[in-house]
Design a protein around this motif. Structure first.
Motif, PDB file in Angstrom:
ATOM      1  N   GLU A   1      29.698  23.726   9.106  1.00 41.47           N
ATOM      2  CA  GLU A   1      30.990  24.155   8.217  1.00 41.47           C
ATOM      3  C   GLU A   1      32.168  24.859   9.172  1.00 41.47           C
ATOM      4  N   TYR A   2      31.461  25.818  10.473  1.00 40.26           N
ATOM      5  CA  TYR A   2      32.567  26.205  11.033  1.00 40.26           C
ATOM      6  C   TYR A   2      33.227  25.332  12.287  1.00 40.26           C
ATOM      7  N   ASP A   3      32.276  24.307  12.816  1.00 38.76           N
ATOM      8  CA  ASP A   3      32.642  23.388  13.784  1.00 38.76           C
ATOM      9  C   ASP A   3      33.788  22.435  13.086  1.00 38.76           C
ATOM     10  N   VAL A   4      33.735  21.960  11.719  1.00 38.04           N
ATOM     11  CA  VAL A   4      34.591  21.177  11.071  1.00 38.04           C
ATOM     12  C   VAL A   4      36.094  21.914  10.708  1.00 38.04           C
ATOM     13  N   ARG A   5      35.850  23.326  10.790  1.00 44.32           N
ATOM     14  CA  ARG A   5      37.031  23.678  10.251  1.00 44.32           C
ATOM     15  C   ARG A   5      37.932  24.580  11.615  1.00 44.32           C
ATOM     16  N   ARG A   6      37.323  24.753  12.602  1.00 45.01           N
ATOM     17  CA  ARG A   6      37.634  25.751  13.569  1.00 45.01           C
ATOM     18  C   ARG A   6      38.931  24.883  14.344  1.00 45.01           C
TER      19      ARG A   6
END
Length: 194
Positions: A30-35
């Motif tokens: 989730e972090y990587d798709v949003r960062r």
């Protein structure tokens, strides 16, 4: 000889861009798709959310077939760039599911209308606002491929994955040592122009 259908060709290229864009999210946290990975905040999930908004407008209201769900981030009074990132309340699953619903709505519009059908793009200037479905399809294909290209670069920054789909990077087969040497060579060449 089979008959030629330009709408089929156009749909093929639109679908290829859509699939490439969604593939960029696969296997990431989730972090990587949003960062945000650029100065302007470009992020993978935001690109998908933006693409959903784009298609909902061009294949919805433009042809008198509005997408039935509200998209508040696309309204005139939305905060700037609200369509380019997912809020904490918008999960990856929500954004992807929305994109699939918009995709189906857009496909229904494309199927229902002839390529010559003229629509009105209310957010374009008055002298440019009336265009055929054919022209709108070409525009959205170009925009979606452009954003898939953005996603390609962002995904490469996250984990090095590149290409339009799994198993098709479009890059030479090089191990990490080869790529490091290649990048060093390019940097050295660029340094010669300082």
């Amino acid at each position: 000889m089979a008959s030629y259908d330009p709408k089929t060709d156009l749909r093929h290229y639109l679908d290829a861009a859509r699939r490439a864009l969604l593939w960029k999210l696969e296997g990431l946290s989730e972090y990587d798709v949003r960062r945000p990975l650029t100065t302007t905040g470009t992020n993978l999930l935001g690109l998908v959310k933006h693409a959903a908004g784009v298609e909902s407008g061009y294949f919805g209201v433009t042809f008198g077939r509005p997408f039935p769900e509200p998209l508040p981030w696309m309204e005139d009074d939305a905060e700037p760039n609200a369509d380019m990132w997912a809020t904490a309340d918008e999960s990856r699953a929500d954004v992807i599911a929305l994109y699939h619903r918009v995709w189906a709505h857009a496909d229904a519009t494309i199927e229902a209308l002839s390529l010559e059908t003229v629509g009105r793009v209310p957010w374009w200037t008055e002298d440019l606002e009336n265009h055929s479905l054919h022209r709108i399809l070409v525009h959205v294909i170009a925009e979606t491929h452009r954003h898939a290209g953005h996603a390609d670069i962002v995904r490469e920054l996250v984990d090095g994955a590149a290409g339009t789909r799994a198993g098709n990077s479009g890059l030479p087969d090089g191990d990490p040592t080869w790529w490091a040497a290649y990048r060093t060579r390019l940097e050295e060449t660029a340094d010669g122009f300082r």
